[in-house]
Motif scaffolding. Structure first.
Motif, PDB file in Angstrom:
ATOM      1  N   ILE A   1       0.842  -1.189   0.000  1.00 56.43           N
ATOM      2  CA  ILE A   1       0.000   0.000   0.000  1.00 56.43           C
ATOM      3  C   ILE A   1       0.879   1.241   0.000  1.00 56.43           C
ATOM      4  CG2 ILE A   1      -1.683   1.355   1.313  1.00 56.43           C
ATOM      5  CD1 ILE A   1      -2.742  -1.323   2.423  1.00 56.43           C
ATOM      6  N   GLY A   2       0.664   2.114  -0.966  1.00 55.54           N
ATOM      7  CA  GLY A   2       1.321   3.407  -0.966  1.00 55.54           C
ATOM      8  C   GLY A   2       0.436   4.399  -0.231  1.00 55.54           C
ATOM      9  N   TRP A   3       0.828   4.754   0.974  1.00 52.84           N
ATOM     10  CA  TRP A   3       0.067   5.734   1.760  1.00 52.84           C
ATOM     11  C   TRP A   3       0.658   7.089   1.423  1.00 52.84           C
ATOM     12  CZ3 TRP A   3      -0.518   5.232   7.813  1.00 52.84           C
ATOM     13  CH2 TRP A   3      -1.771   5.730   8.196  1.00 52.84           C
ATOM     14  N   ILE A   4      -0.037   7.844   0.586  1.00 54.39           N
ATOM     15  CA  ILE A   4       0.527   9.018  -0.083  1.00 54.39           C
ATOM     16  C   ILE A   4       0.033  10.309   0.555  1.00 54.39           C
ATOM     17  CG2 ILE A   4       0.796  10.206  -2.280  1.00 54.39           C
ATOM     18  CD1 ILE A   4       2.071   7.405  -2.200  1.00 54.39           C
ATOM     19  N   SER A   5       0.970  11.123   1.001  1.00 53.27           N
ATOM     20  CA  SER A   5       0.608  12.453   1.498  1.00 53.27           C
ATOM     21  C   SER A   5       1.069  13.508   0.500  1.00 53.27           C
ATOM     22  CB  SER A   5       1.211  12.719   2.885  1.00 53.27           C
ATOM     23  OG  SER A   5       2.598  12.476   2.918  1.00 53.27           O
ATOM     24  N   THR A   6       0.201  14.495   0.285  1.00 57.88           N
ATOM     25  CA  THR A   6       0.475  15.577  -0.656  1.00 57.88           C
ATOM     26  C   THR A   6      -0.044  16.891  -0.083  1.00 57.88           C
ATOM     27  OG1 THR A   6      -1.638  15.221  -1.805  1.00 57.88           O
ATOM     28  CG2 THR A   6       0.296  14.094  -2.706  1.00 57.88           C
ATOM     29  N   CYS A   7       0.261  17.968  -0.763  1.00 53.70           N
ATOM     30  CA  CYS A   7      -0.301  19.293  -0.482  1.00 53.70           C
ATOM     31  C   CYS A   7      -0.807  19.887  -1.787  1.00 53.70           C
ATOM     32  CB  CYS A   7       0.745  20.243   0.090  1.00 53.70           C
ATOM     33  SG  CYS A   7       1.237  19.907   1.785  1.00 53.70           S
ATOM     34  N   ASP A   8      -1.863  20.692  -1.699  1.00 55.94           N
ATOM     35  CA  ASP A   8      -2.254  21.452  -2.880  1.00 55.94           C
ATOM     36  C   ASP A   8      -1.453  22.757  -2.915  1.00 55.94           C
ATOM     37  OD1 ASP A   8      -3.477  23.245  -1.104  1.00 55.94           O
ATOM     38  OD2 ASP A   8      -5.508  22.518  -1.531  1.00 55.94           O
ATOM     39  N   LYS A   9      -1.695  23.595  -3.903  1.00 59.28           N
ATOM     40  CA  LYS A   9      -0.909  24.819  -4.060  1.00 59.28           C
ATOM     41  C   LYS A   9      -1.125  25.799  -2.913  1.00 59.28           C
ATOM     42  CE  LYS A   9      -0.412  24.830  -9.099  1.00 59.28           C
ATOM     43  NZ  LYS A   9      -0.711  25.559 -10.357  1.00 59.28           N
ATOM     44  N   GLN A  10      -2.248  25.637  -2.199  1.00 61.52           N
ATOM     45  CA  GLN A  10      -2.545  26.514  -1.073  1.00 61.52           C
ATOM     46  C   GLN A  10      -1.976  25.975   0.240  1.00 61.52           C
ATOM     47  OE1 GLN A  10      -5.098  25.712  -3.470  1.00 61.52           O
ATOM     48  NE2 GLN A  10      -4.345  27.603  -4.422  1.00 61.52           N
TER      49      GLN A  10
ATOM     50  N   SER B   1      -3.407   0.958  -3.352  1.00 61.66           N
ATOM     51  CA  SER B   1      -2.856  -0.395  -3.468  1.00 61.66           C
ATOM     52  C   SER B   1      -2.353  -0.687  -4.880  1.00 61.66           C
ATOM     53  CB  SER B   1      -3.893  -1.440  -3.060  1.00 61.66           C
ATOM     54  OG  SER B   1      -5.038  -1.370  -3.880  1.00 61.66           O
ATOM     55  N   PHE B   2      -2.585   0.217  -5.830  1.00 62.88           N
ATOM     56  CA  PHE B   2      -1.890   0.166  -7.106  1.00 62.88           C
ATOM     57  C   PHE B   2      -0.602   0.962  -6.908  1.00 62.88           C
ATOM     58  CE2 PHE B   2      -6.208  -0.190  -9.403  1.00 62.88           C
ATOM     59  CZ  PHE B   2      -6.213  -1.558  -9.212  1.00 62.88           C
ATOM     60  N   PHE B   3       0.407   0.275  -6.354  1.00 60.22           N
ATOM     61  CA  PHE B   3       1.613   0.960  -5.895  1.00 60.22           C
ATOM     62  C   PHE B   3       2.785  -0.010  -5.880  1.00 60.22           C
ATOM     63  CE2 PHE B   3       4.539   1.392  -2.337  1.00 60.22           C
ATOM     64  CZ  PHE B   3       5.079   2.644  -2.574  1.00 60.22           C
ATOM     65  N   ASN B   4       3.985   0.507  -6.189  1.00 60.29           N
ATOM     66  CA  ASN B   4       5.197  -0.302  -6.019  1.00 60.29           C
ATOM     67  C   ASN B   4       6.432   0.537  -6.333  1.00 60.29           C
ATOM     68  OD1 ASN B   4       6.798  -2.729  -5.623  1.00 60.29           O
ATOM     69  ND2 ASN B   4       4.955  -3.864  -6.165  1.00 60.29           N
ATOM     70  N   ILE B   5       7.615  -0.100  -6.210  1.00 57.19           N
ATOM     71  CA  ILE B   5       8.882   0.529  -6.579  1.00 57.19           C
ATOM     72  C   ILE B   5       9.345  -0.084  -7.894  1.00 57.19           C
ATOM     73  CG2 ILE B   5      10.191  -1.128  -5.157  1.00 57.19           C
ATOM     74  CD1 ILE B   5      12.231   1.161  -4.689  1.00 57.19           C
ATOM     75  N   PHE B   6       9.890   0.747  -8.795  1.00 59.75           N
ATOM     76  CA  PHE B   6      10.207   0.281 -10.139  1.00 59.75           C
ATOM     77  C   PHE B   6      11.638   0.554 -10.572  1.00 59.75           C
ATOM     78  CE2 PHE B   6       5.640   0.183 -10.183  1.00 59.75           C
ATOM     79  CZ  PHE B   6       5.355  -0.957 -10.931  1.00 59.75           C
ATOM     80  N   ASN B   7      12.509   0.908  -9.640  1.00 62.52           N
ATOM     81  CA  ASN B   7      13.911   1.072  -9.991  1.00 62.52           C
ATOM     82  C   ASN B   7      14.733   1.108  -8.721  1.00 62.52           C
ATOM     83  OD1 ASN B   7      15.828   1.437 -12.198  1.00 62.52           O
ATOM     84  ND2 ASN B   7      16.213   3.467 -11.334  1.00 62.52           N
ATOM     85  N   TYR B   8      16.009   0.694  -8.820  1.00 65.89           N
ATOM     86  CA  TYR B   8      16.911   0.718  -7.677  1.00 65.89           C
ATOM     87  C   TYR B   8      17.567   2.077  -7.492  1.00 65.89           C
ATOM     88  CZ  TYR B   8      16.762  -4.382  -7.032  1.00 65.89           C
ATOM     89  OH  TYR B   8      16.369  -5.665  -6.781  1.00 65.89           O
ATOM     90  N   SER B   9      18.282   2.528  -8.549  1.00 60.71           N
ATOM     91  CA  SER B   9      19.064   3.744  -8.417  1.00 60.71           C
ATOM     92  C   SER B   9      18.881   4.626  -9.651  1.00 60.71           C
ATOM     93  CB  SER B   9      20.547   3.399  -8.228  1.00 60.71           C
ATOM     94  OG  SER B   9      21.323   4.562  -8.067  1.00 60.71           O
TER      95      SER B   9
END
Length: 206
Positions: free
Chosen positions: A30-39, A48-56
């Motif tokens: 699960i990617g628990w994603i925190s963001t901010c809007d422009k304000q 749950s459509f989430f993962n890591i796709f590269n090492y470096s």
């Protein structure tokens, strides 16, 4: 004995009580994603459509069915934070999936507190042992094989800062199982977590 397969074409429907594919590909992190809007208004949501796709460099990817606030904020500001969803925080993970009016914060809804990020604006979850600050590298609207667009959006971000609770490190190694990461398993309400006794070591052939 001949194996009998239940076979179907997704475009024609699965004919089962619940779509099996999310269960077949899983359990999923699960990617628990925190963001901010422009304000500067904060948002928090699990994907749950989430993962890591590269090492470096490490590239994290999350996808949203519908252009939800997380996607809009990440695209507009170019930043997001991945936070580890754990069994201990399971109720807050679930609560943060509620559909709130734009501008209202899931941090307020869940009672979770924040910590400032180091290189980007969106905050981290204070109660989670792992967070990663990400800068958006690209995003795209997904499409079918025939080229028609879907109302599904994928966001990719390079990890530019990692935060790990030092208590989770054992002789410098991160013990994933002890944090009991929460994973989505399809079904209407199914989740799993991992524990140390489930560990299997297999080294790659040389």
């Amino acid at each position: 004995m001949t194996t009998q397969f239940y076979s179907y074409q997704p475009q024609q429907g699965h004919g089962l009580p619940h779509d099996p594919i999310p269960s077949l590909i899983g359990p999923r992190p699960i990617g628990w994603i925190s963001t901010c809007d422009k304000q500067g208004n904060t948002n928090l949501a699990p994907y749950s459509f989430f993962n890591i796709f590269n090492y470096s460099p490490p590239i994290l990817v999350f996808s949203s069915v519908g252009k939800k606030d997380s996607v809009t904020n990440a695209i507009e500001t170019g930043e997001f934070v991945y936070n580890l969803a754990t069994l201990e925080l399971g109720q807050q993970v679930n609560s943060s999936s509620a559909m709130l009016p734009r501008g209202e914060s899931e941090f307020d809804l869940t009672g979770l507190s924040t910590l400032p990020s180091t290189l980007i604006t969106p905050p981290r979850i204070a109660q989670t042992p792992v967070s990663m600050e990400c800068v958006v590298t690209e995003y795209q609207q997904l499409k079918r094989a025939d080229g028609s667009l879907l109302d599904t959006w994928m966001v990719m971000g390079e990890v530019v800062m990692v935060h790990i609770d030092e208590a989770t490190l054992e002789q410098g190694l991160y013990n994933s199982a002890r944090q009991k990461p929460l994973m989505r398993a399809g079904g209407p309400a199914d989740y799993y977590w991992i524990e140390e006794q489930q560990k299997l070591e297999m080294y790659r052939p040389k």
